[in-house]
Design an enzyme around this catalytic site. Sequence first.
Site, PDB file in Angstrom:
ATOM      1  N   ASP A   1       0.856  -1.177   0.000  1.00  0.00           N
ATOM      2  CA  ASP A   1       0.000   0.000   0.000  1.00  0.00           C
ATOM      3  C   ASP A   1       0.900   1.238   0.000  1.00  0.00           C
ATOM      4  O   ASP A   1       2.016   1.204   0.519  1.00  0.00           O
ATOM      5  CB  ASP A   1      -0.881   0.045   1.251  1.00  0.00           C
ATOM      6  CG  ASP A   1      -1.604  -1.268   1.501  1.00  0.00           C
ATOM      7  OD1 ASP A   1      -2.096  -1.860   0.524  1.00  0.00           O
ATOM      8  OD2 ASP A   1      -1.672  -1.686   2.674  1.00  0.00           O
TER       9      ASP A   1
ATOM     10  N   ASP B   1      -4.502   1.926   3.626  1.00  0.00           N
ATOM     11  CA  ASP B   1      -5.206   0.849   4.323  1.00  0.00           C
ATOM     12  C   ASP B   1      -5.014   0.975   5.831  1.00  0.00           C
ATOM     13  O   ASP B   1      -3.917   1.312   6.308  1.00  0.00           O
ATOM     14  CB  ASP B   1      -4.721  -0.517   3.844  1.00  0.00           C
ATOM     15  CG  ASP B   1      -5.352  -0.920   2.512  1.00  0.00           C
ATOM     16  OD1 ASP B   1      -6.076  -0.093   1.930  1.00  0.00           O
ATOM     17  OD2 ASP B   1      -5.123  -2.058   2.058  1.00  0.00           O
TER      18      ASP B   1
ATOM     19  N   ASP C   1      -1.797  -2.500  -4.814  1.00  0.00           N
ATOM     20  CA  ASP C   1      -2.669  -2.954  -3.727  1.00  0.00           C
ATOM     21  C   ASP C   1      -3.476  -1.750  -3.233  1.00  0.00           C
ATOM     22  O   ASP C   1      -4.148  -1.097  -4.010  1.00  0.00           O
ATOM     23  CB  ASP C   1      -1.842  -3.597  -2.620  1.00  0.00           C
ATOM     24  CG  ASP C   1      -2.689  -4.415  -1.649  1.00  0.00           C
ATOM     25  OD1 ASP C   1      -3.885  -4.626  -1.917  1.00  0.00           O
ATOM     26  OD2 ASP C   1      -2.159  -4.829  -0.606  1.00  0.00           O
TER      27      ASP C   1
ATOM     28  N   ARG D   1     -13.760   0.375  -2.591  1.00  0.00           N
ATOM     29  CA  ARG D   1     -13.154   0.589  -1.269  1.00  0.00           C
ATOM     30  C   ARG D   1     -12.892   2.069  -0.997  1.00  0.00           C
ATOM     31  O   ARG D   1     -11.765   2.493  -0.806  1.00  0.00           O
ATOM     32  CB  ARG D   1     -11.866  -0.229  -1.112  1.00  0.00           C
ATOM     33  CG  ARG D   1     -12.087  -1.716  -1.244  1.00  0.00           C
ATOM     34  CD  ARG D   1     -10.826  -2.505  -0.935  1.00  0.00           C
ATOM     35  NE  ARG D   1     -11.055  -3.939  -1.100  1.00  0.00           N
ATOM     36  CZ  ARG D   1     -10.151  -4.883  -0.870  1.00  0.00           C
ATOM     37  NH1 ARG D   1      -8.938  -4.538  -0.447  1.00  0.00           N
ATOM     38  NH2 ARG D   1     -10.436  -6.156  -1.039  1.00  0.00           N
TER      39      ARG D   1
END
Length: 447
Positions: free
Chosen positions: A228, A271, A267, A321
């Site tokens: 990330d 996060d 990715d 997301r």
Amino acid sequence: MTAPSHRRSLRTRRTVVASAAALAAGIGAATFVMNANADSVDLYHRTLAAKDGWASSGTGTTGGTKADSAHTFTVSTRAQLVKALGSASDTTPRIIKIKGTIDANTDDAGKKLTCANYASGTGYSLTSYLKAYDPSTYGTSKLPSGTQETARAAAQTKQAKNIAFKVPANTSIVGVPGTNAGISGGMLQIQNVDNVIVRNLSFAATEDCFPQWDPTDGDDGNWNSNYDSVTLRGATHVWADHNTFTDAPHLDSANPKYYGREYQIHDGALDITKGSDLVTVSRNQFTNHDKTMLIGSSDTDSTGKLRVSIHHNVWKGVIQRAPLARIGQIHIYNNYYDVTTLNGYAPQYSINSRAKAQVVAENNYWKLPSTAKAAKLLSGDGTGSVAGSGNLVNGAVTDLVAAYNAASSKDLKTTVNWTPTLTAGLESSAKSLPTSLGTTTGAGVLS
């Protein structure tokens, strides 16, 4: 409720000129000219304001504001950044000013490193890997194992050692205004530490050279990458503010397919997992990305934690997301979502509430193309909740949960077990967000 007067006064002291080319590309307002800010506290010592989201709870978030001169650094190379960060276990307050763009894929001398450099000496080759785990011969019931998978993991570990920057507690990492400050190809890892501030930085091109094939992921298998741009794992009191996140210049549309599936090298953008807690994400731009923000890494991540506030961000060219939330208490307010397809990134949904997540989404604005439906803006597994009101779709008040539930067999719940109170800056109307957030979010705005 109107915005506090201090926010209005800040705007009156600023003159902002956004780069039209950057906005047209969906990368965000990357170039700005601003007058000097009259604040008495300089950019590098600023702390999160009282009641500004979950990260202001308890002791608040002050980052490295108490740093002495010996722990105040200006860095412009990967090697300098590594040295400034020091040991992840050292809790001495520090301020790290990033000047210009740091290329994470360089060695200590500044020489450019490629995927071939990381693979060297491991025995890994993509051609051999594809031959070894071809579903037609290897099957689809188990993860890859054996010589080539071991080699892939070794190469990935070599890359991680170079591009993952471990951030210690009590740290502020801030981009120097006017220098296109940011990190290219790297990952800030904020793990099991408290009190971190990340501001005014562009994060781009965070790419995994060695994605793993997982034939058991979904009906057809998937390629999964490992990095990330910013990752929070067991972190507390983190404020991420005025940053820009993008896949550029290598967009997903350029990814090849192997075994009929996209070879995904990206990715997450930001996060928040592994029991992270008390996080405020404000005034960032998220663009040109697929799996953008994950809150909670599993359905059993950490009950009682994962408390996150997400406000005044721009989401544009984001597939999904934004965020995907599990378990926690998440407040999503005054964000602008442009769900028009951008550079091949076709949005699937914005907010996903699952694993009993308690989401309050209020006074956000969605720009929805005529070919899309409001029912597709939310998602869930039938256990998550989304409460809140004042959400606009193309300027009209819309009950997003009702729209979603009318078209879904797994209804989102409409009540939550908490009431947001840390809401400094909450605007009672979303109408102006498409305009106001265009020039007040992302890297390069602060001075």
